[in-house]
Scaffold this active site. Structure first.
Site, short mmCIF file in Angstrom:
data_model
loop_
_atom_site.label_atom_id
_atom_site.label_comp_id
_atom_site.label_asym_id
_atom_site.label_seq_id
_atom_site.Cartn_x
_atom_site.Cartn_y
_atom_site.Cartn_z
N LYS A 1 0.76 -0.83 -0.13
CA LYS A 1 0.19 -0.25 0.03
C LYS A 1 0.60 0.65 -0.56
CE LYS A 1 -0.72 0.72 4.83
NZ LYS A 1 -0.09 1.33 4.94
N ASP B 1 -3.98 7.28 4.68
CA ASP B 1 -3.10 6.02 4.75
C ASP B 1 -4.25 5.70 5.65
OD1 ASP B 1 -2.22 3.57 4.31
OD2 ASP B 1 -0.10 4.44 5.54
N GLU B 2 -4.04 3.76 6.40
CA GLU B 2 -4.55 3.13 7.44
C GLU B 2 -5.60 4.23 7.76
OE1 GLU B 2 -3.22 1.13 7.89
OE2 GLU B 2 -1.07 0.87 8.21
N ARG C 1 1.51 -11.49 10.23
CA ARG C 1 2.86 -10.46 10.36
C ARG C 1 4.47 -11.65 10.77
NH1 ARG C 1 1.30 -6.55 9.37
NH2 ARG C 1 -0.17 -7.51 8.90
N GLN D 1 -7.69 -5.17 9.20
CA GLN D 1 -6.69 -4.87 9.95
C GLN D 1 -7.12 -3.92 10.76
OE1 GLN D 1 -2.64 -5.43 8.36
NE2 GLN D 1 -3.72 -5.06 6.32
#
Length: 712
Positions: free
Chosen positions: A31, A219-220, A612, A250
Site C-alpha cells: 500500500k 493512509d490506514e 506478520r 486490519q
C-alpha cells in the site's frame, strides 16, 4: 513484488487520479508503494507538489512515505514546496496555528503530553473534591478522551452522563478543559476536536483549508475515528479528489475510537467512488496466507477479498498445546535457542523472531525463559524516550521558553534543579496568581513587588524569571542546538543528575539521554525550514505519541521481539510465535462479554498476528493458566479451530466460553463482583466501563442533538 514495476491492480490505483478512490490493500500488498507512486504520478501529470496532501497515523509512517515519495519524484522538482505528508495530529497543529485565535486560544498554544494531562486532571478532581479512590486521573482521562473522540463537549457530557460517577466525571471534564484553556494549552484529542470545531463553526476557515490542496490521500483509513472522518470530509468535499487506502480486515483499534464503518461504507458516502482491491501478498508464504484467508472469512461485515501469496512453498503453520504457560514459554524459547545455535550460512539471528501476545501480562514467563537461555530480547512498549524524567524536565524548560503561561511546565521546573523554591513558596506564588486571576508567570513580578513572599524567596523568583527571560530573548538569534546546550549548562543540570543519582553509572545513563535530546534538536534543525524553538517543542510533543513501539530502539536489530498484537500491526518478522491462543485471552474476555462486533475485532487482531509472519508461523496455547493465584483450565481459542477448518468445533468452544464467567474462573474465588476492579487493561486499552463504545456514544450524541433541535 515485480521488479521495477507495479502489478495491474496497483497500476489501476496509481492512475485513477480524479474523483473518490477506495484502495482495499490487504496485508503485505504494497500500500505504501501505491501511495508514493500515486503522488509521483500526480506530479508527473502536472499537479503542483504543494497542492497534494497525504495523511497517515504515525510520524514514522509519514517520514517513510515522504522519503520514498521524494526519492521517486526527485528532490529538485519539489525543492521549493514539496507535497505535504504528515500525521493527522501534525496537520491539525498547522491548521490551529493559523486559526485557533478565533476560538479564544493563543496561536502559541502548548501541547500537553500524558503526564501534563494527568496533572491537570488531578487538579480538576481535587477542585470538585473527588478522591483518587473514587475516580483516578487516568480513568477520568479515558472518559474525556472517549467524549472528545465523539465531539462531545463538557456541557453535552453532563447531559449524557449516567450515574453519579459519570456526572462527576463530566463536571471534572469541564474543570479540566477550562484549566487547559486558561493555560493556553491543548491536549492531543483537542488537536482534532478544535480543528473540527473551527471547520464546523467558521465556514471561512473550512473553505481556506479545503482550498489549500487539490488532492487528498489518507493512509490506514480503517483506523479513522469520528473526528478524523469529519475532518477528511471537510477537506475533500470541494475538490472530491480523495484517495483512501486501508484494509477493513486490519481494523483493530475500536477500543480507542476507530470505526471500521468508515471504510465499509465509503461507497455510500462517495457513490461515484472507484474501488480497487490489492490482493497479491508479497510478505508471507502461501500456507500462512491460506490460513489467514480461512480465518478472516468468519467475519461477515467486510469487503470480500482473498489474498494471493506471491511466495510459493514454505512450511505449514504449526499448532501446539502445552500443560501450562510455563511449559509454553519453555518450549517456545527452547526452540528459538536451538535455531540460533545452528551452524551454516542459513543460521538465523535473534531479530528474525517475534513472540506476539494479546495482553500486557503474558510476556513474564517468556522473559524469564529468554534470560535463562541468554537470548537478547526487547519488550516493546517500555518507557518512551519522551517519558524519561530528565527529558520531561528539559522539554518543560523549552515549553516555558516558547510559552511562559504553560503552567504545568512552569510548575515542573520552577524548582528543578533545586533553587530553594519549595512547595510552601510555590503555593504562596499560586495564591497570588489565583487572587489576581492571572497565569502564574504573569503574577510572579507582582508577588515580588508587593511582598507576598519573603525577600529570600523573592530573590530566587527574580533570578529564575531573569533566567527564562534571558533565554527567551536569545531564542530568535541563537542556533537552536546552542540555545539548548547553553540552557542545560546554565541551570547546572548535569550536576543535578549527579546529586539525584549518586551511582555514577545511573547518572551517566541519564546524561546520555540528555545528549540524545541534543541530537534530536540537531536533527530537527537540519530538516526544518526555518528551525524554531516552538517548532521543536511541537515536533517533540507529537513524536512522543507514537513512541510506544520502540521502533528506533537499536536493540531491536539484534534481539527477539516481544510485543502485543496491537503493537505489531505494520511490522513483519521471519518467524512468528502467536502465543496464548485461548478463550478469554484471544478473544479477550471483555470481547466475550460485549458481543459479536467485538469478537469480530478480536478475529481481525488474530488475522493481523498471522500475517506478520514471513516464513514460519507457530500458534501455541496452554491447557491451564494461572488466574488469581490458581491454575484454571483453558479452552483453545475458537480462532484456532476456525483456522484449522473446524468450524463446528469452534462453535462448541464459543458456546462453552460464553457460558463461563468472564476470565474463565469462578467469581466467588476472586472475591465477588467487585473483584473485576483488579483486572488490568490489556494492550493499552482503557479499563472496563471507563468509556462508552464509539457507536453508542455517537447514537447518544445524535439523540441529544435531535432533542435540542425539537426544543428550538
Amino acid at each position: 513484488m515485480p521488479d521495477g514495476g507495479l502489478n495491474p491492480a496497483q497500476q489501476t490505483a496509481v492512475k485513477a487520479l480524479s474523483g473518490p478512490l477506495l484502495v482495499l490493500a490487504g496485508a503485505g500488498t504494497g500500500k505504501t508503494r501505491v501511495i508514493t507512486y500515486r503522488i509521483a504520478e500526480l506530479i508527473r501529470r502536472g499537479t503542483t507538489p504543494s497542492r497534494i496532501l497525504a495523511v497517515t497515523f504515525t510520524n514514522k509512517a509519514a517520514r517513510e512515505m515522504r522519503d520514498r515519495a521524494l526519492a521517486l519524484i526527485g528532490r529538485r522538482r519539489v525543492e521549493v514546496k514539496p507535497p505535504e505528508i504528515s500525521t493527522f495530529h501534525s496537520l491539525c497543529v498547522r491548521v490551529l496555528r493559523r486559526h485557533i485565535h478565533r476560538i479564544g486560544y493563543p496561536s502559541e498554544f502548548a501541547i500537553y503530553d500524558r503526564g501534563d494531562q494527568e496533572t491537570v486532571a488531578r487538579s480538576a478532581l481535587r477542585e470538585i473534591r473527588v478522591s483518587n479512590e473514587r475516580l483516578r486521573p487516568a480513568d477520568l482521562l479515558a472518559r474525556i478522551g472517549a467524549w472528545k473522540s465523539q465531539s462531545i463537549r463538557p456541557a453535552m457530557a453532563r447531559e449524557l452522563a449516567a450515574g453519579d460517577l459519570g456526572e462527576l466525571a463530566a463536571v471534572a471534564y469541564d474543570k479540566y478543559q477550562a484549566s487547559l484553556k486558561a493555560a493556553g494549552a491543548v491536549d492531543f484529542d483537542d488537536l482534532l476536536l478544535l480543528t473540527e470545531e473551527l471547520f464546523e463553526n467558521h465556514p471561512e476557515v473550512r473553505f481556506a483549508e479545503a482550498t489549500r490542496f487539490d488532492h487528498l490521500l489518507i493512509d490506514e483509513y480503517q483506523d479513522t475515528n469520528g473526528l478524523q472522518y469529519r475532518i477528511v470530509r471537510a477537506l475533500a468535499e470541494r475538490h472530491r479528489n480523495l484517495c483512501v487506502v486501508g484494509d477493513d480486515d486490519q481494523s483493530i483499534y475500536g477500543w480507542r475510537g476507530a470505526e471500521v464503518e468508515h471504510i465499509l461504507h465509503f461507497t455510500r458516502d462517495w457513490p461515484d467512488a472507484v474501488v480497487v482491491k490489492l490482493e497479491d501478498n508479497y510478505r508471507c508464504r502461501a500456507p500462512i496466507i491460506a490460513l489467514a484467508n480461512t480465518l478472516i472469512t468468519h467475519n461477515t461485515a467486510r469487503h470480500q477479498k482473498v489474498l494471493r501469496a506471491a511466495k510459493e512453498g514454505g512450511d505449514p503453520p504449526r499448532f501446539a498445546r502445552f500443560d501450562d504457560e510455563s511449559r509454553e514459554a519453555e518450549a517456545v524459547v527452547g526452540e528459538i535457542r536451538r535455531q540460533l545455535d545452528r551452524e551454516g550460512p542459513e543460521r538465523p539471528v535473534a531479530s528474525d523472531y517475534a513472540i506476539l501476545f494479546r495482553t500486557n501480562e503474558q510476556p513474564r514467563a517468556f522473559e524469564l525463559e529468554l534470560r535463562r537461555a541468554r537470548i537478547p530480547y526487547v519488550l516493546v512498549g517500555g518507557q518512551s524516550f519522551y517519558d524519561r524524567r530528565e527529558i520531561k524536565d528539559l522539554l518543560s524548560y523549552l515549553r516555558v521558553l516558547a510559552n511562559p503561561t504553560d503552567e504545568v511546565s512552569l510548575l515542573r521546573i520552577i524548582n528543578v534543579p533545586a533553587r530553594g523554591l519549595g512547595p510552601g513558596s510555590v503555593q504562596s506564588l499560586l495564591d497570588v496568581a489565583v487572587a489576581r486571576g492571572e497565569p502564574l508567570w504573569t503574577a510572579l513580578p507582582h508577588a515580588i513587588a508587593d511582598g507576598s513572599v519573603p525577600e529570600p524567596v523573592a530573590q530566587r523568583v527574580r533570578a529564575f524569571r531573569d533566567l527564562i527571560e534571558g533565554y527567551r530573548a536569545q531564542a530568535t538569534r541563537t542556533p537552536l542546538v546552542d540555545l539548548v546546550r547553553h540552557l542545560v549548562e546554565a541551570i547546572g543540570y548535569r550536576a543535578e543528575l549527579t546529586r539525584l543519582y549518586p551511582n555514577a553509572g545511573d547518572a551517566e545513563t541519564r546524561w546520555s539521554s540528555v545528549e540524545e535530546l541534543f541530537n534530536a534538536v540537531g536533527q530537527y534543525a537540519a530538516r526544518a525550514d526555518p528551525p524554531t524553538l516552538r517548532g521543536f517543542v511541537e515536533d517533540a510533543s507529537l513524536a512522543g505519541r507514537d513512541d510506544e513501539r520502540n521502533e528506533d530502539d537499536p536493540r531491536r536489530e539484534r534481539a527477539v521481539t516481544l510485543m502485543t498484537l496491537h503493537s505489531a500491526k505494520g511490522l513483519e518478522f521471519h518467524h512468528v510465535y502467536l502465543v496464548g491462543m485461548e478463550e478469554g485471552l484471544l478473544p479477550h474476555h471483555r470481547a466475550l462479554a460485549e458481543g459479536s462486533a467485538q469478537i469480530a475485532e478480536e478475529r481481525r487482531l488474530c488475522y493481523v498476528g498471522v500475517t506478520r509472519a514471513r516464513e514460519t508461523l507457530t500458534v501455541t496455547m496452554a491447557k491451564s493458566r494461572m488466574k488469581w493465584g490458581r491454575a484454571e483450565p483453558s479452552l483453545p481459542s475458537r480462532f484456532v479451530l476456525e483456522m484449522r477448518g473446524e468450524s463446528a468445533r469452534a462453535l462448541e468452544i464459543a458456546k462453552a466460553a460464553n457460558e463461563r464467567p468472564a476470565g474463565g474462573a469462578n467469581p466467588s474465588r476472586r472475591g465477588g463482583a467487585d473483584s473485576t476492579k483488579k483486572v488490568r487493561p490489556a494492550s493499552g486499552a482503557p479499563k472496563v466501563g471507563s468509556k462508552p463504545r464509539p457507536v453508542e456514544a455517537a447514537r447518544a450524541r445524535s439523540a441529544l442533538l435531535r432533542k435540542k433541535s425539537r426544543r428550538g
